[in-house]
Design a protein around this motif. Structure first.
Motif, short mmCIF file in Angstrom:
data_model
loop_
_atom_site.label_atom_id
_atom_site.label_comp_id
_atom_site.label_asym_id
_atom_site.label_seq_id
_atom_site.Cartn_x
_atom_site.Cartn_y
_atom_site.Cartn_z
N ASP A 136 9.99 10.06 -1.75
CA ASP A 136 8.89 9.11 -1.90
C ASP A 136 9.41 7.71 -2.22
O ASP A 136 8.99 6.72 -1.58
CB ASP A 136 7.95 9.59 -3.00
N VAL A 137 10.32 7.60 -3.16
CA VAL A 137 10.88 6.29 -3.53
C VAL A 137 11.61 5.68 -2.34
O VAL A 137 11.47 4.48 -2.06
CB VAL A 137 11.83 6.43 -4.74
N THR A 138 12.38 6.50 -1.63
CA THR A 138 13.11 6.01 -0.47
C THR A 138 12.17 5.50 0.61
O THR A 138 12.38 4.42 1.19
CB THR A 138 14.00 7.13 0.11
N PRO A 164 6.60 14.22 3.00
CA PRO A 164 6.15 15.60 2.81
C PRO A 164 6.42 16.15 1.42
O PRO A 164 6.61 17.36 1.25
CB PRO A 164 6.95 16.36 3.88
N PHE A 165 6.41 15.26 0.43
CA PHE A 165 6.63 15.64 -0.97
C PHE A 165 5.71 14.81 -1.85
O PHE A 165 5.12 13.82 -1.40
CB PHE A 165 8.09 15.42 -1.38
N ALA A 166 5.59 15.20 -3.11
CA ALA A 166 4.73 14.48 -4.04
C ALA A 166 5.31 13.10 -4.35
O ALA A 166 6.50 12.84 -4.16
CB ALA A 166 4.57 15.29 -5.33
N ALA A 167 4.45 12.23 -4.86
CA ALA A 167 4.88 10.88 -5.22
C ALA A 167 5.86 10.92 -6.38
O ALA A 167 5.79 11.78 -7.25
CB ALA A 167 3.66 10.05 -5.60
N ASN A 188 1.53 10.67 1.24
CA ASN A 188 2.15 11.85 0.65
C ASN A 188 1.39 13.12 1.05
O ASN A 188 0.19 13.23 0.80
CB ASN A 188 2.19 11.74 -0.88
N ARG A 189 2.11 14.05 1.68
CA ARG A 189 1.52 15.33 2.11
C ARG A 189 2.45 16.47 1.69
O ARG A 189 3.17 17.04 2.50
CB ARG A 189 1.32 15.35 3.63
#
Length: 324
Positions: A47-49, A39-42, A69-70
């Protein structure tokens, strides 16, 4: 009588066949790719996790785990996307107590915690209090003493209202009966620049973003907002070690699925996540990110969420954390 016996036996056989079919379907999970909503940007921590863990889970499950990604509203947009999908385990979301409770609260919405079932914790990025290298405060005790002597005169920055950085400051204030001049920023970058320049006295930050400045000697860490010291900063004490009330103030990410997802499916996803976190290559990448790998059972994750509710929920009940 013979007809009744034949009917009963036939019904039992049909029930057994149905149960066997259901068991086969449950055991077959997954039979198609799994969507892992971020639920966050790349490019960010979540995102990395998700990409690291998703890759490891793919190998364990034999199916592709697709990161989706949303971003939006501190995680609320992505979480609402998951709630629109069936509770069948094929749509997961990476999140934290803050994204399920604090973000909806800040947006004037009810808690989303009851809508999700915990699968496994993944990692924790420790939170620390940093000061400029030339700060007059050599330890956290002296900073607290100054803040108590002159309430509201010691400035402490954070990455934005409703972030773990922010709620950590509020919890410290409540626990230690002290008052800081709290300075909100839009993200860690600007806030770190101000503390590096001496524009503010201190800053609460994730270890991962402050670590380069600590290693270069431009910043100094006073305390770890957690229950254990971090390997990267072995000489920096914890809250308990400086005489403060201890709490787990780091950013802890985990996997959630929709509530009412069958327990066997949650167990399968949990096993895959735990296996991914046990991979030496994946663990090392987390270390490189300044994160602590933290696999758990669904029950352990649920207990952690209740502990967070007791601490952060108290801030909301007292009106210290409220919609913007």
């Amino acid at each position: 009588m013979a007809q009744r016996r034949t009917f009963v036996l036939g019904a039992l056989a049909a029930t057994a066949a149905s149960a066997t079919g259901f068991g086969a379907r449950a055991q077959a999970f997954p039979t198609k790719p799994i969507r892992f909503v971020v639920p966050f940007a790349a490019g960010g921590n979540a995102d990395v996790t998700a990409r690291l863990v998703g890759d490891g889970m793919s190998r364990k499950l034999g199916q592709t785990v697709l990161v989706d990604n949303r971003p939006g509203a501190g995680g609320v947009v992505g979480q609402e996307t998951v709630l629109q999908a069936p509770a069948d385990g094929y749509t997961m979301v990476i999140g934290a107590f803050g994204t399920l409770y604090v973000s909806p609260l800040m947006a004037g919405k009810p808690s989303m915690v009851p809508s999700f079932a915990p699968v496994s914790m993944l990692s924790t990025v420790p939170m620390i209090v940093v000061v400029p290298a030339n700060s007059r405060f050599t330890d956290f005790q002296s900073m607290l003493a100054a803040a108590k002597a002159k309430p509201g005169t010691i400035s402490m920055g954070h990455a934005g209202n409703g972030t773990p950085n922010h709620t950590d400051i509020l919890r410290i204030q409540e626990n230690e009966k002290v008052s800081f001049s709290i300075v909100p920023y839009r993200g860690s970058g600007v806030g770190l620049n101000d503390v590096l320049a001496g524009q503010i006295d201190s800053y609460v930050d994730q270890l991962s973003s402050s670590l380069p400045h600590l290693q270069s000697g431009k910043l100094r860490a006073l305390v770890v907002i957690g229950e254990k010291r971090t390997p990267e900063l072995p000489n920096v004490p914890t809250l308990a070690e400086v005489g403060c009330t201890a709490f787990d103030g780091g950013t802890t990410l985990g996997i959630f699925v929709r509530q009412d997802t069958p327990a066997p499916i949650i167990a399968t996803l949990n096993a895959a996540a735990v296996a991914a976190l046990a991979d030496p290559a994946i663990r090392q990448k987390f270390v490189d990110l300044g994160a602590t790998v933290r696999p758990s059972t669904p029950a352990e994750f649920g207990a952690f969420m209740k502990t967070e509710e007791a601490g952060i929920g108290d801030l909301a009940r007292k009106g210290l954390l409220k919609p913007e």
